[in-house]
Design an enzyme around this catalytic site. Structure first.
Site, short mmCIF file in Angstrom:
data_model
loop_
_atom_site.label_atom_id
_atom_site.label_comp_id
_atom_site.label_asym_id
_atom_site.label_seq_id
_atom_site.Cartn_x
_atom_site.Cartn_y
_atom_site.Cartn_z
N ASP A 16 0.83 -1.21 0.00
CA ASP A 16 0.00 0.00 0.00
C ASP A 16 0.87 1.26 0.00
OD1 ASP A 16 -2.36 -1.38 -0.09
OD2 ASP A 16 -2.84 -1.16 2.04
N MET A 65 2.33 1.84 -3.50
CA MET A 65 1.38 2.42 -4.45
C MET A 65 1.09 3.88 -4.12
SD MET A 65 0.02 1.38 -7.15
CE MET A 65 -0.78 2.50 -8.29
N GLU A 66 0.99 4.19 -2.83
CA GLU A 66 0.72 5.57 -2.42
C GLU A 66 1.87 6.49 -2.81
OE1 GLU A 66 -0.08 8.15 1.69
OE2 GLU A 66 0.03 5.97 1.76
N VAL A 67 3.09 6.06 -2.55
CA VAL A 67 4.26 6.89 -2.82
C VAL A 67 4.43 7.13 -4.32
CG1 VAL A 67 6.78 6.93 -2.76
CG2 VAL A 67 5.49 6.28 -0.72
N ASP A 106 1.68 9.45 -5.66
CA ASP A 106 1.97 10.84 -5.27
C ASP A 106 3.11 11.42 -6.09
OD1 ASP A 106 -0.06 10.75 -3.44
OD2 ASP A 106 1.24 10.52 -1.67
#
Length: 294
Positions: A240, A243-245, A248
């Site tokens: 997670d 994917m978030e990094v 962004d």
């Protein structure tokens, strides 16, 4: 976590290799979709394939943190190259933990030297996260087992010489009726369709076909035990975050981030699979919940 001096030195060495050798090739690997053999040879030269293997079989018996450092540092520049190391570690685990001494002596030195690569064949078209639904069968015939079935989404399909295949030996026993077999490519195993994927283009993913493939009984093990809560938490959290990094990062660079002139769009595509393979994050949360409620 505080790293030892040896781990810090190792991290620096792998980072240097990754940044100087793998990073310049990463965009080309993504564009061509070809297995990065040059990168694999670099890993062999640094003895990385032997990290999960006991010293008596030519490996370095590295601890889990050191192995994680290796995958992390390579993944910073080329996810496909990091996956070839990770899948070798995964496929060698059943051999290290459950195989006989004879089987270990037969295969582990070849893994450690880079002569052999391996694949982990668990998923099927109707049995992804729900592996108990697999239909692959293994039937005893004298000193051998005869395997039939199809495995899907297999990393390193066609590249590997050894395939760790899970098949049902006792369908009535449910998950406990599943056994593990070491199937050499030369036993007659076939490679079917290779997938066209969103990311990790340099790591082939395909179908493994077992059509009356005969495997010596000496190549059977039964590694029972489910993924524990700690593993599920680590997998869900790390993927997670990945994917978030990367999402962004693409957003931060705006239109530039959405073009292939910058590596972040490739990193975002590569990161997505980590939330899906080896058990989707939804399934990981089920495992975590069951552990908490037990």
């Amino acid at each position: 976590m505080n790293l030892t001096e040896e781990q810090r030195a190792f991290r620096s060495a792998v980072r240097h290799l990754s940044e100087t050798r793998f990073a310049p090739r990463a965009a080309e690997v993504d564009a061509t979709g070809e297995f990065p053999w040059d990168n694999f040879k670099e890993c062999v030269a640094m003895e990385l394939p032997g990290m999960s293997i006991p010293t008596e079989y030519g490996g370095s018996a590295a601890d889990h943190v050191t192995k994680a450092i290796m995958v992390e540092e390579i993944a910073r520049t080329c996810a496909s190259t990091s996956l070839m190391m990770a899948i070798n570690g995964l496929s060698v685990t059943p051999i290290v933990n459950w195989a006989s001494d004879e089987v270990k002596a037969k295969y582990l030195p070849r893994y450690a030297s880079g002569e052999m690569q391996g694949s982990y064949c668990l998923s099927e078209v109707d049995a992804g996260s729900d592996v108990a639904a697999m239909s692959a069968r293994a039937v005893r015939d004298g000193d051998s087992y005869v395997l039939n079935g199809r495995k899907h989404w297999i990393t390193n399909a066609g590249i590997s010489e050894l395939y760790v295949v899970f098949a049902k030996t006792d369908p009535a026993a449910g998950p406990r009726g599943v056994s593990c077999f070491l199937v050499e490519k030369q036993f007659g195993l076939q490679i079917g369709k290779l997938e066209r994927k969103m990311g990790i283009h340099g790591s082939p993913t395909g179908e493994v076909i077992l059509d009356d493939v005969r495997v010596p009984a000496a190549n059977e093990g039964d590694p029972d035990g489910e993924l524990n809560a700690a593993g599920a938490m680590a997998k869900a959290f790390a993927s997670d975050v990945a994917m978030e990094v990367t999402t962004d990062a693409v957003q931060l660079l705006g239109g530039n981030g959405y073009t292939s002139d910058f590596p972040v769009e490739r990193m975002m595509r590569d990161a997505k699979i980590t939330q899906i393979y080896e058990g989707t994050n939804q399934i990981q949360r089920v495992v975590i919940a069951r552990s908490l409620l037990r």
